[in-house]
Motif scaffolding. Structure first.
Motif, mmCIF file in Angstrom:
data_model
loop_
_atom_site.group_PDB
_atom_site.id
_atom_site.type_symbol
_atom_site.label_atom_id
_atom_site.label_comp_id
_atom_site.label_asym_id
_atom_site.label_seq_id
_atom_site.Cartn_x
_atom_site.Cartn_y
_atom_site.Cartn_z
ATOM 1 N N LYS A 70 -34.382 -52.368 38.610
ATOM 2 C CA LYS A 70 -35.147 -52.475 38.462
ATOM 3 C C LYS A 70 -36.025 -51.901 40.050
ATOM 4 O O LYS A 70 -37.098 -51.654 39.244
ATOM 5 N N GLN A 71 -35.901 -51.800 40.549
ATOM 6 C CA GLN A 71 -35.919 -51.491 41.644
ATOM 7 C C GLN A 71 -35.760 -49.987 42.201
ATOM 8 O O GLN A 71 -33.916 -50.135 41.951
ATOM 9 N N GLU A 72 -36.416 -48.766 42.622
ATOM 10 C CA GLU A 72 -35.074 -47.385 42.749
ATOM 11 C C GLU A 72 -34.405 -48.214 43.663
ATOM 12 O O GLU A 72 -35.064 -48.123 45.691
ATOM 13 N N ARG A 122 -38.504 -43.395 45.779
ATOM 14 C CA ARG A 122 -39.733 -44.466 45.336
ATOM 15 C C ARG A 122 -38.806 -44.090 43.966
ATOM 16 O O ARG A 122 -38.549 -42.487 43.833
ATOM 17 N N TYR A 123 -38.900 -44.438 42.757
ATOM 18 C CA TYR A 123 -39.043 -43.451 41.452
ATOM 19 C C TYR A 123 -39.707 -42.327 41.129
ATOM 20 O O TYR A 123 -39.469 -42.011 40.711
ATOM 21 N N SER A 176 -40.898 -50.582 36.046
ATOM 22 C CA SER A 176 -41.689 -51.531 36.524
ATOM 23 C C SER A 176 -41.662 -50.992 38.145
ATOM 24 O O SER A 176 -41.798 -52.407 38.935
ATOM 25 N N GLU A 177 -41.993 -49.930 38.508
ATOM 26 C CA GLU A 177 -42.824 -49.230 39.663
ATOM 27 C C GLU A 177 -44.433 -49.116 39.521
ATOM 28 O O GLU A 177 -44.681 -48.736 39.093
ATOM 29 N N LYS A 178 -45.121 -50.080 40.501
ATOM 30 C CA LYS A 178 -46.156 -49.633 40.301
ATOM 31 C C LYS A 178 -46.785 -48.739 40.424
ATOM 32 O O LYS A 178 -46.245 -47.533 41.375
ATOM 33 N N ALA A 180 -46.047 -45.395 39.061
ATOM 34 C CA ALA A 180 -45.501 -44.262 38.637
ATOM 35 C C ALA A 180 -45.399 -43.689 38.000
ATOM 36 O O ALA A 180 -45.159 -42.451 37.853
#
Length: 282
Positions: A70-72, A122-123, A176-178, A180
């Motif tokens: 869910k997180q990179e 980060r993604y 899932s990444e704010k 992104a």
């Protein structure tokens, strides 16, 4: 005793930090260190890209191995590779070998530098489009794109990159990444409109000019006419007597292979593939 415990804790801190940032198995770290230690005993003149590319032959092809959280996280996975993670793995190993580095920490630092713009895990910072990958790693001083002679690089692609934001259902981690999606849209906008020269697939014959231009170990990015994308596949150039071939993580063959047919013949079977961009390791 307290001093000894304190000193031990200081030694373990980098390992603890590494474990939080990097996702890997013991088999992965062991293989990386083993490959780099073997390389340290070899001649500095070794073509590291070819050496490591061949060392990973027969590793299973598995798509989306970076899309599992869910997180990179910086994922190290030498047990399953797709075309991009294969090239990144080979390049990271090659750069460490060139520097005579043999530690897993050195490898992960190099992989992070290669995979992410600015080295931020980060993604949105991942080099999703290969055009962005080229720009990022050119800025890193790791690679340079070849675009001459013009006689060979006779075709031009005007980039239109919007596939990710038009098809978010294929990229669940993007949601899932704010921020992104907005950041990736900005990156797509920066790429769109840029013009790049490439070698059309009709010019990939076994000619002296092509042999003088494309070198063993060059990274080859296959240009596509699929809407919203810049490239559709990447691999590593290797010359055989009959012409140019591709070392790649093959979705068709389900593993890493040194393609038995020439690249020209391979691409003739794929109508959406129009040619190749050539990226050289510095």
């Amino acid at each position: 005793m307290r001093i000894r415990t304190f000193l031990l804790s200081l030694l373990l801190l980098p390992l603890a930090a590494l474990a939080q940032q990097v996702q890997y198995s013991r088999a992965d770290s062991t293989q990386v260190v083993s490959l780099l230690r073997q390389a340290s005993a070899m001649k500095p003149s070794t073509n590291w890209m070819i050496y490591f590319a061949r060392s990973l032959r027969d590793v299973p092809y598995v798509a989306k191995t970076l899309e599992v959280n869910k997180q990179e996280k910086l994922i190290v996975n030498l047990r399953q590779l797709d075309c991009t993670t294969y090239v990144e793995t080979v390049l990271a190993l090659s750069e460490c070998a060139r520097r005579r580095q043999t530690s897993f920490a050195s490898y992960t630092a190099m992989l992070k530098k290669i995979r992410y713009k600015g080295g931020s895990v980060r993604y949105a910072s991942r080099n999703h489009y290969f055009s962005q990958w080229i720009l990022s790693n050119t800025a890193n001083g790791l690679v340079m794109e070849i675009s001459t002679p013009r006689k060979l690089f006779s075709s031009t692609q005007k980039l239109l990159c919007n596939y990710m934001t038009l098809h978010p259902q294929y990229y669940p981690m993007m949601g899932s990444e704010k921020g992104a999606k907005a950041n990736i849209a900005g990156m797509e906008k920066e790429l769109t409109g840029q013009k790049v020269n490439y070698i059309p697939k009709t010019s990939l014959g076994n000619t002296q000019l092509l042999r003088q231009t494309v070198k063993d170990g060059d990274i080859l990015a296959i240009v596509t006419n699929k809407q919203g994308l810049d490239t559709s596949h990447i691999g590593i150039a290797v010359w055989h007597k009959d012409g140019l071939h591709l070392l790649n993580a093959s979705q068709i063959r389900k593993r890493v292979v040194e393609e038995p047919m020439t690249l020209k013949k391979y691409m003739s079977q794929h109508p959406t593939q129009t040619g190749i961009r050539v990226v050289r390791v510095r």
